[in-house]
Design a protein around this motif. Structure first.
Motif, mmCIF file in Angstrom:
data_model
loop_
_atom_site.group_PDB
_atom_site.id
_atom_site.type_symbol
_atom_site.label_atom_id
_atom_site.label_comp_id
_atom_site.label_asym_id
_atom_site.label_seq_id
_atom_site.Cartn_x
_atom_site.Cartn_y
_atom_site.Cartn_z
ATOM 1 N N GLY A 253 2.622 -0.353 -6.513
ATOM 2 C CA GLY A 253 3.368 0.130 -7.512
ATOM 3 C C GLY A 253 4.190 1.475 -6.979
ATOM 4 N N TYR A 254 3.412 2.032 -5.842
ATOM 5 C CA TYR A 254 4.005 3.207 -5.196
ATOM 6 C C TYR A 254 5.291 2.897 -4.459
ATOM 7 N N GLY A 255 5.784 3.631 -3.723
ATOM 8 C CA GLY A 255 7.023 3.570 -3.174
ATOM 9 C C GLY A 255 7.959 4.572 -3.723
ATOM 10 N N ARG A 256 9.096 4.827 -2.757
ATOM 11 C CA ARG A 256 10.099 5.900 -3.529
ATOM 12 C C ARG A 256 11.543 5.299 -3.133
ATOM 13 N N VAL A 257 12.202 5.773 -2.044
ATOM 14 C CA VAL A 257 13.470 4.985 -1.757
ATOM 15 C C VAL A 257 13.044 3.488 -1.313
ATOM 16 N N TYR A 258 12.024 3.563 -0.500
ATOM 17 C CA TYR A 258 11.727 2.239 0.155
ATOM 18 C C TYR A 258 10.117 1.960 -0.296
ATOM 19 N N THR A 259 9.976 0.718 -0.205
ATOM 20 C CA THR A 259 8.560 0.059 -0.308
ATOM 21 C C THR A 259 8.383 -0.922 0.833
ATOM 22 N N THR A 260 6.919 -0.901 0.883
ATOM 23 C CA THR A 260 6.568 -1.791 2.344
ATOM 24 C C THR A 260 6.701 -3.193 1.841
ATOM 25 N N VAL A 261 7.163 -4.041 2.964
ATOM 26 C CA VAL A 261 7.153 -5.526 2.731
ATOM 27 C C VAL A 261 6.618 -6.196 4.006
ATOM 28 N N TYR B 102 -14.823 -3.657 17.261
ATOM 29 C CA TYR B 102 -14.417 -2.884 16.209
ATOM 30 C C TYR B 102 -13.254 -2.178 16.493
ATOM 31 N N LEU B 103 -12.323 -2.266 15.642
ATOM 32 C CA LEU B 103 -11.117 -1.607 15.936
ATOM 33 C C LEU B 103 -10.947 -0.700 14.590
ATOM 34 N N TYR B 104 -10.303 0.631 15.048
ATOM 35 C CA TYR B 104 -10.059 1.727 13.591
ATOM 36 C C TYR B 104 -8.593 1.495 13.580
ATOM 37 N N CYS B 105 -7.889 1.307 12.708
ATOM 38 C CA CYS B 105 -6.691 1.508 12.355
ATOM 39 C C CYS B 105 -6.167 2.647 11.528
ATOM 40 N N GLY B 106 -6.010 3.755 11.793
ATOM 41 C CA GLY B 106 -5.680 4.820 11.023
ATOM 42 C C GLY B 106 -4.258 4.844 10.158
ATOM 43 N N GLN C 119 9.671 7.067 11.221
ATOM 44 C CA GLN C 119 9.893 6.531 9.871
ATOM 45 C C GLN C 119 9.896 7.293 9.022
ATOM 46 N N GLU C 120 9.866 8.859 9.322
ATOM 47 C CA GLU C 120 10.067 9.695 8.439
ATOM 48 C C GLU C 120 11.519 9.691 7.792
ATOM 49 N N ARG C 121 12.483 9.048 8.497
ATOM 50 C CA ARG C 121 13.823 8.966 8.122
ATOM 51 C C ARG C 121 13.844 8.144 6.758
ATOM 52 N N PHE C 122 12.891 7.525 6.794
ATOM 53 C CA PHE C 122 12.698 6.493 5.532
ATOM 54 C C PHE C 122 11.822 6.849 4.364
ATOM 55 N N ASP C 123 12.494 7.184 3.192
ATOM 56 C CA ASP C 123 11.559 7.866 2.090
ATOM 57 C C ASP C 123 10.748 6.665 1.581
ATOM 58 N N GLY C 124 9.323 6.584 2.141
ATOM 59 C CA GLY C 124 8.568 5.812 1.315
ATOM 60 C C GLY C 124 7.278 6.349 1.000
ATOM 61 N N TYR C 125 6.044 5.824 0.443
ATOM 62 C CA TYR C 125 5.060 6.592 -0.204
ATOM 63 C C TYR C 125 4.205 6.936 1.115
ATOM 64 N N TYR C 126 3.843 8.243 1.098
ATOM 65 C CA TYR C 126 3.072 9.098 1.951
ATOM 66 C C TYR C 126 3.335 8.574 3.290
ATOM 67 N N HIS C 127 4.273 8.929 4.161
ATOM 68 C CA HIS C 127 4.926 8.608 5.274
ATOM 69 C C HIS C 127 4.692 7.094 5.557
ATOM 70 N N ASN C 128 5.120 6.370 4.544
ATOM 71 C CA ASN C 128 5.041 4.886 4.822
ATOM 72 C C ASN C 128 3.458 4.333 5.442
ATOM 73 N N GLN C 129 2.694 4.814 4.847
ATOM 74 C CA GLN C 129 1.093 4.506 5.244
ATOM 75 C C GLN C 129 0.955 2.955 5.000
ATOM 76 N N GLY D 32 -3.775 -3.040 2.298
ATOM 77 C CA GLY D 32 -3.272 -1.657 1.902
ATOM 78 C C GLY D 32 -4.157 -0.363 2.446
ATOM 79 N N VAL D 33 -4.345 0.570 1.578
ATOM 80 C CA VAL D 33 -5.147 1.627 1.919
ATOM 81 C C VAL D 33 -6.498 1.713 1.553
ATOM 82 N N HIS D 34 -6.730 1.247 0.153
ATOM 83 C CA HIS D 34 -8.182 1.110 -0.223
ATOM 84 C C HIS D 34 -8.991 -0.332 0.066
ATOM 85 N N MET D 35 -8.100 -1.183 0.018
ATOM 86 C CA MET D 35 -8.445 -2.568 0.342
ATOM 87 C C MET D 35 -7.452 -3.565 0.583
#
Lengths: 523, 523
Positions: free
Chosen positions: B192-200, B262-266, B328-338, B442-445
């Motif tokens: 439900g976050y997102g601003r001008v753009y949302t992630t698909v 193990y791979l870390y995705c930041g 990606q900063e050109r596209f206004d999404g939630y927290y730097h399009n995380q 997602g970010v938390h799961m």
């Protein structure tokens, strides 16, 4: 003779040579001519001053290129992904653009760039297509000697998260006159509502009179998206004045002479409206506001054939104007773009009426006995705006003082006589304005005006609200009562016959004004 | 001779006639040829299969027409408003389009139409420009023999209020092979976050193996806006496989052999990060996860030169990969399009690691003594995902057991030893997944996966969270304490030396692995 022949032959030789040489040059000349001819043939299909910005062209081309790639296997102009491989800090070019060199196809933006010097993979992002217009124009109106209002929609998230801005430019028809540019004042009237689109009113006020010589010209709106990616400006011709079209007297407050005292601007009408309720509403208010009033209704799908039938007599008398605004349904804004619609109405009729009223077709304006609408409005003349208190009426509880049979035959505002007296912190208000002082308006009041607003007119003018009664196509009485104080669904009501008592007068007025054409109107 | 001459003359006469006649036909033939040549000359500038939809063309033309009108007074192709007049139900044409007939200019859509038969004014609405892309492509990845994932952004209100849809098409490089089309499964991961753009994330799963012969081809994403006004489809080439590029063994679960355990995705790194904190974080986790691990960091402006310096030794060792996602900063999404970034990472490295971890650079994963990360992960192998409980640590309260001078020299996770023990309903969690089972994250799961999720791993694995410590470029200790239980700002803390006790081992590991290059790193 031989000599003649010789001469003749020589001449012909020359001619042959000439023609022969000429045929070579002919090719060249014809080629040049025909290229010109071909271009000339093509020219009419190109706008006479073909000027699109680089960004627009890029956009058009990228779409064409994308479609091109999409629609044909023979020229897939796409980036090529080699076998994927985890990048250990240093990654080889994962994407190469083969299309351009191999096949003469327009290059598509790369989705990925090679690794940089410092061991960082540069990622890129490519936008395709478009999701919402920058600006949707409803109309623009002159608002004075040096001012205009442009009414339209714009992308909601753009206005929430980016910084769209507007500039206005007056382009005189006479090219030797100077163009004039001013900042547009963007007014957002939607109180935070809005969906894909939000309503924007741009006030274009220039430092001095525009089109002074009345020689005509065009107002351009330069609408800039103000986002970080593109920040594109669309230049939109919003209004053209022909020579001698402007009546500057209209904007001279010393010479003002409005056509109407009271004009009603309705909000977007949608859904399945009851023709009988609309018939009652228009008859009531045509009588209430009197001869020097006019009603503007906006059809967002709600004025279906039977509803139009009850309006037709009033349209023919010049008392009602219907605007078909069904086309705005294409643009997803708040409640059928009602904020845009009321602003269009305000600016369109700004100089036609002393007062403009904004309320709904399930609401009935009322002034107490011994007052008239004109005496009340005169007393409020010092205010640019006043708000009107609501009398909330039940839309299903009827007073059956005359017995059920006679009750059902009565008009809605006669039989729906129970008033909701539950205490609530506040109820919605409606309002009226003196439009010359208003720059933009809302649904419950205007917040963009000059002059005073009055909120305590409840002793002088109120409105009875039969919430939802208009959008039911059936007999509204669900329960009949006789008492003066009743409780229904734990909610207290009192009998209020204020409106009921006016019924006969309204019916008589209707018959006298438009005859018996509407007698057989259905719920 | 005369005869000869005669003959000659006759021949020449014939030739002249021929040439003369020919020159007439020549014109015609040359004209035809040259029109063709001209077209041929122009053709390379047109994409070889020039196919744009009517709507696209209409859009391009309307923009050109609008710009045209905007940029030149000599051809203002605008609608003309005659003197405005209140419309009494019946209104004359208020707008006439003079431009077309007068000046050969492309017609601009009318903003107003004449009154209809039934006395209703038909209003129209014209859209200009565009406010947001329909789709912004980050990348697309193969996710199996018959499945792909496309990661990008799309207009947020479109997804909230309209019905955008996606179809996927495989276009084989070999044109005699059939194209295959399937519905794209749109996954919205932004809670439900997102601003001008949302992630698909679009999952394109085909009924059978794609590119079976490994002869190559291209995946097209057909993205349809699904709005009421235009409903345009953009066809976007998102991935091309060259011949023999696909290693189908990769997708065979019997032959799986991941490069990393193990791979870390930041998530997106932004702001002014502390080089010293990043140095500590990477040294700690490089030791913790061991040789068969890899760290993927995403630079949204946060990896500035000094931060890159502390990462460089690890990049050179192949332990760290940095993606520059500043674009990606050109596209206004939630927290730097995380949300987009973590999904790109998931799908990009899906077959490279047994487990992918998602947490932040101010968080430290920990397993209790007598466990190792590998023993813990083995015990969790039956789960596709597990979430990790948070140990909230103060980012400003330090334990000064060794006296102030020695305290300041310690690493952040050594001195920030006070744990927040206030009771709260819930704290954020972080998580790890077995990526082959995950479709989007997602970010938390992740909420789009197959297999089981485990939420009770707190006895086996936890993380220490030094909230905000990473984004302060100064000494974190604001207050020094010695007690084991303290109260600060009405909040209870206990001394927790779990992380402090590992400090020496981590520092030793760092020196042993990359030498003393980072000894002079600043806060």
């Amino acid at each position: 003779m031989a000599k003649e022949k010789d001469q003749n032959t020589k001449d012909k030789n020359l001619l042959i040579c000439f023609l022969w040489n000429f045929s070579a040059e002919l090719k060249l000349i014809l080629m040049a001519l025909l290229v010109l001819c071909t271009l000339a043939t093509l020219l009419p299909f190109i706008p006479s001053s073909f000027s699109i910005s680089a960004s627009e062209l890029r956009f058009c081309i990228s779409r064409i290129a994308a479609s091109d790639a999409a629609n044909s296997t023979s020229s897939l102009a796409v980036t090529v992904v080699e076998k994927p491989e985890v990048d250990n800090g240093v990654t080889k070019h994962q994407l190469t653009d083969k299309a351009e060199s191999d096949r003469g196809v327009i290059k598509r933006p790369l989705t990925e760039q090679p690794v940089l010097n410092n061991g960082v993979i540069k990622r890129s992002f490519t936008g395709y297509g478009w999701a919402a217009y920058n600006f949707v124009l409803m109309n623009a109106y002159r608002g004075g000697a040096n001012t205009f209002a442009v009414i339209g929609l714009s992308s909601k998230p753009l206005h929430v998260y980016a910084h769209p801005s507007y500039r206005c430019e007056w382009v005189p028809a006479n090219q030797s006159d100077n163009r004039i540019v001013t900042d547009g004042n963007k007014i957002l009237t939607d109180w935070g509502y809005g969906r894909v689109y939000t309503t924007v009113v741009v006030n274009c006020t220039f430092p001095s009179t525009i089109n002074t010589k009345n020689s005509g010209g065009t107002l351009l709106l330069h609408a800039t998206t103000g986002d970080t990616d593109r920040n594109i400006t669309d230049s939109i011709p919003v209004l053209t004045e022909t020579a001698n079209a402007v009546d500057f007297d209209l904007y001279d407050s010393n010479r003002r002479r409005e056509k109407y005292d009271y004009l009603y601007c309705g909000s977007s009408l949608y859904g399945n409206l009851s023709p009988q309720r609309v018939r009652e509403w228009i008859a009531y208010h045509a009588r209430f506001f009197g001869e020097r009033s006019h009603f503007v209704l906006h059809d967002a799908g709600g004025i279906q054939e039977e509803v139009l039938e009850v309006l037709r007599p009033w349209i023919e008398l010049g008392r009602v104007t219907v605007h078909d605004i069904r086309d705005q349904e294409r643009f997803d804004g708040y409640y059928h773009n009602q904020f845009m619609v009321v602003n269009d109405c305000l600016h369109r009729y700004r100089f036609e009426a002393k007062w403009i009223f904004f309320f709904d077709v399930d609401e009935f304006i009322y002034v107490p006995p011994k007052n008239t609408i004109s005496s009340v409005m005169e007393s409020l003349e010092e205010y640019s705006q006043f708000t009107i208190e609501q009398m909330p009426m039940s839309s299903q509880l009827c007073f059956s003082g005359d017995g059920p049979a006679r009750t059902y035959r009565k008009w809605g505002f006669e039989k729906l006589a129970y008033r909701d007296v539950k205490k609530v912190p506040r109820r919605d208000r409606k309002y009226a304005v003196q439009p010359r002082n208003v720059f933009a308006t809302g649904v419950h009041m205007s917040q963009n005006l000059q002059g005073k607003t009055y909120h305590k007119a409840e002793g002088k003018i109120r409105y009875f609200h039969y919430h939802g009664s208009i959008s039911q196509r059936r007999e509204p009485c669900r329960h009949l009562f006789n008492g003066t104080r009743i409780v229904f669904d734990n909610n207290p009501y009192v009998l209020d016959t204020t409106m009921r008592d006016i019924g006969l007068a309204v019916k008589t007025f209707e018959i006298r004004t438009i005859g018996d054409r509407l007698l057989r109107t259905r719920q």
